[in-house]
Design an enzyme around this catalytic site. Structure first.
Site, PDB file in Angstrom:
ATOM      1  N   TYR A 190       0.947  11.839  -0.168  1.00  0.00           N
ATOM      2  CA  TYR A 190      -0.004  12.696   0.541  1.00  0.00           C
ATOM      3  C   TYR A 190       0.555  14.123   0.582  1.00  0.00           C
ATOM      4  CZ  TYR A 190      -0.834   7.919   2.043  1.00  0.00           C
ATOM      5  OH  TYR A 190      -1.009   6.569   2.062  1.00  0.00           O
ATOM      6  N   GLU A 194       0.808  -1.228   0.000  1.00  0.00           N
ATOM      7  CA  GLU A 194       0.000   0.000   0.000  1.00  0.00           C
ATOM      8  C   GLU A 194       0.839   1.276   0.000  1.00  0.00           C
ATOM      9  OE1 GLU A 194      -2.025   0.777   3.770  1.00  0.00           O
ATOM     10  OE2 GLU A 194      -1.338  -1.176   4.487  1.00  0.00           O
TER      11      GLU A 194
END
Length: 445
Positions: free
Chosen positions: A390, A386
């Site tokens: 961000y 994953e």
């Protein structure tokens, strides 16, 4: 009428697991209390979640139960303490197995009322060398375990018997739980398939003006309607800048045009968790900046998945993702050469690890390193992959203007990956990551 709270796996599966536990226990003992009920407020409780270790060992899902494995015993080696039948209590909370029901259903050598724990447990532990029990968690059996240790200190020196030490049950159980058996893998495939179906169901809802809470409600409902136990953890539906909050769960904002929506959620099937993340464009349209970030993350995901194989390490999987992330941040013009003394400037935009174990717990048991070295992967392990990027306020503000055009963009893509004998199997592979395919799902394609 089927048995109440019947174990989901055949008894032979649990018996095989316990046989491996006994092989490792030697003359030690395990004392494993079931999870306690968590109180929400006053006399209202959260939905009960059975203890993972107890569930793995015998399939028990009842509270106020203690499972005892006695490696030093000749006969009663697998013992259950549980609640007796009580018609009045069962009127309010549902049927109980009772003592005999628990013994028969779980294949225990013996079963006793939980109210006899203080009387029986210290004597059962008298002949063992050490006890596997976790102190200070507020569960049953702690006073009895302490009493057994105290008794051994006071009188064991004369007889040379009695437990003298505690150990964490994970020393025995964690590595066994880390390698999934065929029954577990089948359940995890089911959880992954159910999760993918739910994601496909909610994708067309990602429209301007729709609410994060609406998507979460449909998603969690789909997990239950599809035959699962519900969500394996609190579902994340983060639109816009909320996608930059790693564990965002408020899910109370409406989507706006041009945003991305990050959904991180998974169904629970027979206690086994799926953990899937996809990032969708609102109204099915990526902005150029959002697509550029998305493509970097998708390349990192693909590189990390490719790195999963027997003998590779968890660190190698992470490093494969990081290499693509770093190259991508440079392509985006965000990352320059690190300042003196700064070795990981990319962590401002990718602050977490690439993988965690997955199983009965969404962050499942098992060490990630041994003797200071990253752990090699083995067939039967299941891990997530994953990577993410961000561009939250804090990270963007440290980039001296180089990341301003990406402000508020958060992307994470997560798959569940089984290590196989000759490589890997992506359990969630049917959920696309290609940006055109993802946009088409939102558009209803």
């Amino acid at each position: 009428m089927p048995p109440i709270h019947a174990p989901l796996a055949p008894l032979s599966v649990y018996a095989a697991r316990r046989a491996r536990v006994f092989d490792l226990l030697g003359d030690r003992a395990l004392v494993l209390p079931a999870a306690a009920h968590a109180r929400r407020s006053r006399d209202t409780e959260y939905p009960y979640r059975p203890d993972s270790e107890v569930r793995w060992l015998c399939g028990s899902e009842e509270s106020d139960t203690v499972v005892v494995l006695l490696g030093h015993a000749d006969e009663e080696r697998f013992v259950i303490f549980t609640r007796e039948r009580d018609p009045e209590a069962e009127l309010w909370a549902g049927p109980r197995l009772g003592v005999e029901g628990a013994r028969e259903l779980h294949g225990a050598d013996a079963a006793y009322p939980i109210d006899e724990l203080d009387e029986r447990l210290p004597a059962m532990l008298d002949g063992c060398a050490a006890v596997g029990y976790r102190l200070a968690e507020g569960r049953r059996a702690e006073p009895e375990v302490r009493a057994a240790l105290r008794h051994a200190r006071e009188r064991g020196a004369r007889r040379g018997t009695g437990p003298r030490a505690l150990f964490d049950p994970g020393e025995v159980l964690d590595d066994l739980r880390l390698i999934k058996d065929e029954w577990e893998i089948a359940r995890m495939r089911e959880a992954a398939a159910l999760t993918v179906d739910a994601f496909r169901e909610v994708a067309p809802m990602i429209r301007s003006g729709a609410g994060e809470w609406q998507v979460q409600g449909r998603l969690d409902g789909a997990f239950r309607a599809g035959g699962g136990e519900g969500p394996a953890y609190e579902s994340i539906v983060g639109g816009g800048a909320n996608a930059c909050v790693l564990h965002y769960v408020r899910n109370d904002r409406a989507f706006e045009p041009g945003e991305l929506v990050l959904i991180d959620a998974g169904a629970s099937v027979a206690g086994y968790a799926a953990d899937l993340t996809r990032t969708f464009p609102v109204d099915g349209r990526f902005t150029p900046e959002a697509r550029a970030v998305y493509e970097v993350v998708d390349r990192a995901r693909a590189a990390a998945v490719t790195a999963v194989r027997p003998g590779a390490t968890m660190a190698a999987v992470h490093e494969a993702a990081v290499a693509v992330i770093v190259a991508g941040l440079r392509e985006l013009g965000v990352l320059e050469e690190p300042a003196e003394g700064e070795t990981t400037p990319w962590r401002r935009f990718y602050p977490h690890q690439t993988s965690h174990w997955l199983g009965l717990d969404v962050h499942d048991v098992g060490d990630y390193a041994r003797d200071g070295q990253s752990r090699p992967l083995e067939p039967g392990m299941v891990l997530t992959v994953e990577p993410g990027l961000y561009f939250g306020e804090a990270g963007v503000d440290t980039a001296e203007g180089r990341a301003d055009r990406f402000r508020g963009i958060g992307v994470r893509l997560e798959d569940d990956v089984l290590v196989t004998a000759d490589g890997h199997e992506v359990l969630t592979a049917v959920m696309p990551t290609d940006p055109e395919a993802v946009a088409a799902l939102v558009a209803g394609g």
